[in-house]
Design an enzyme around this catalytic site. Structure first.
Site: not given
Ligand code: ADP
Ligand code: AMP
Length: 217
Positions: A13, A88, A127, A160, A171
């Site tokens: 995302k 969420r 990541r 992270r 998660r």
């Molecule tokens: P989210 O915001 O949904 O948690 P991220 O955008 O941070 O996910 O992506 C999670 C990990 O996967 C990151 O390390 C990113 O660089 C990688 N990633 C995102 N999209 C793709 C894709 N289409 N193919 C391979 N790796 C990806």
């Molecule tokens: P994310 O970066 O979106 O993966 O979020 C990391 C962590 O932040 C999650 O696992 C939750 O603990 C908290 N968090 C982020 N967004 C929300 C939300 N909309 N509602 C509740 N917790 C959240």
């Protein structure tokens, strides 16, 4: 236009939102990023969110809705808004409607990104994030030029704490239990929902994402 990016952790995302934000006049609102910034700045909110985040649990709805409401007030009303990782829970989705109504806005569409769990686990294990500028890399799919260093700002990259395997499992479970019900909430007529198959290259996913959003701009 207000767009919600829905999908499990690691589905891409943030990556997709950042790409769209380069071509569209929009604000990318990631509640995860806002919470991590609050923790870095040692605010009261950051302190209250910490234990939930480290355990892979959701931060309480009230804290999240207050955070979003305050942040939204500071965004130019002509800007498109991309919500990433919010709402969420159904309670957050209902709260969002009220917050948007006060600003004379509503949710225009929801984009649901989908990928199998094994893809999510692999992406999260690889990541690497830059706490300074928010750039995201992946050791398997898109590593930085210099290992451990952000290409964009030179900052030190981190794995992270909540991307480590024990927390990732929790998660993913939390997503299924508390967030996935939003799919039927929106499909039930609250806003149009487009599904994007996210288990493909970033550019292929982006083409579908952009096409879905274009219908509404
Ligand atoms: P989210 O915001 O949904 O948690 P991220 O955008 O941070 O996910 O992506 C999670 C990990 O996967 C990151 O390390 C990113 O660089 C990688 N990633 C995102 N999209 C793709 C894709 N289409 N193919 C391979 N790796 C990806
Ligand atoms: P994310 O970066 O979106 O993966 O979020 C990391 C962590 O932040 C999650 O696992 C939750 O603990 C908290 N968090 C982020 N967004 C929300 C939300 N909309 N509602 C509740 N917790 C959240």
């Amino acid at each position: 236009m207000v767009v919600i990016l829905l999908g499990p952790p690691g589905v891409g995302k943030g990556t997709q939102a950042l790409q769209l934000a380069e071509s569209l006049y929009c604000a990318h609102v990631s509640t995860g990023d806002l919470l991590r910034a609050a923790r870095r700045d040692r605010t009261q909110l950051g302190a209250r969110a910490q234990s939930f985040m480290d355990a892979g649990e959701l931060v309480p709805d009230k804290l999240i809705l207050d955070l979003v409401s305050e942040h939204l007030g500071a965004i130019d009303s002509h800007k498109h808004v991309l919500f990433d990782g919010f709402p969420r829970t159904t309670e957050q989705a209902v709260g969002l409607r009220t917050v948007l109504k006060d600003a004379d806005r509503s949710v225009d569409m929801v984009v649901l990104f989908e990928a199998p769990n094994e893809t999510l686990v692999k992406r999260l294990s690889g990541r690497r994030s830059c706490p300074d500028c928010g750039s995201v890399y992946n050791t398997h799919y898109g590593p930085p030029d210099l290992q451990g260093t952000c290409d964009r700002c030179g900052g030190g990259l981190v794995h992270r704490e909540d991307d480590k395997s024990e927390t990732v499992q929790r998660r993913l479970q939390v997503y299924q239990e508390q967030t996935a019900p939003l799919i039927s909430f929106y499909e039930g007529g609250k806003a149009p929902l487009a599904r994007v198959q996210a288990d493909r290259d970033v550019e292929e996913v982006y083409a579908d994402f952009q096409a879905a959003v274009e219908v509404h701009t």
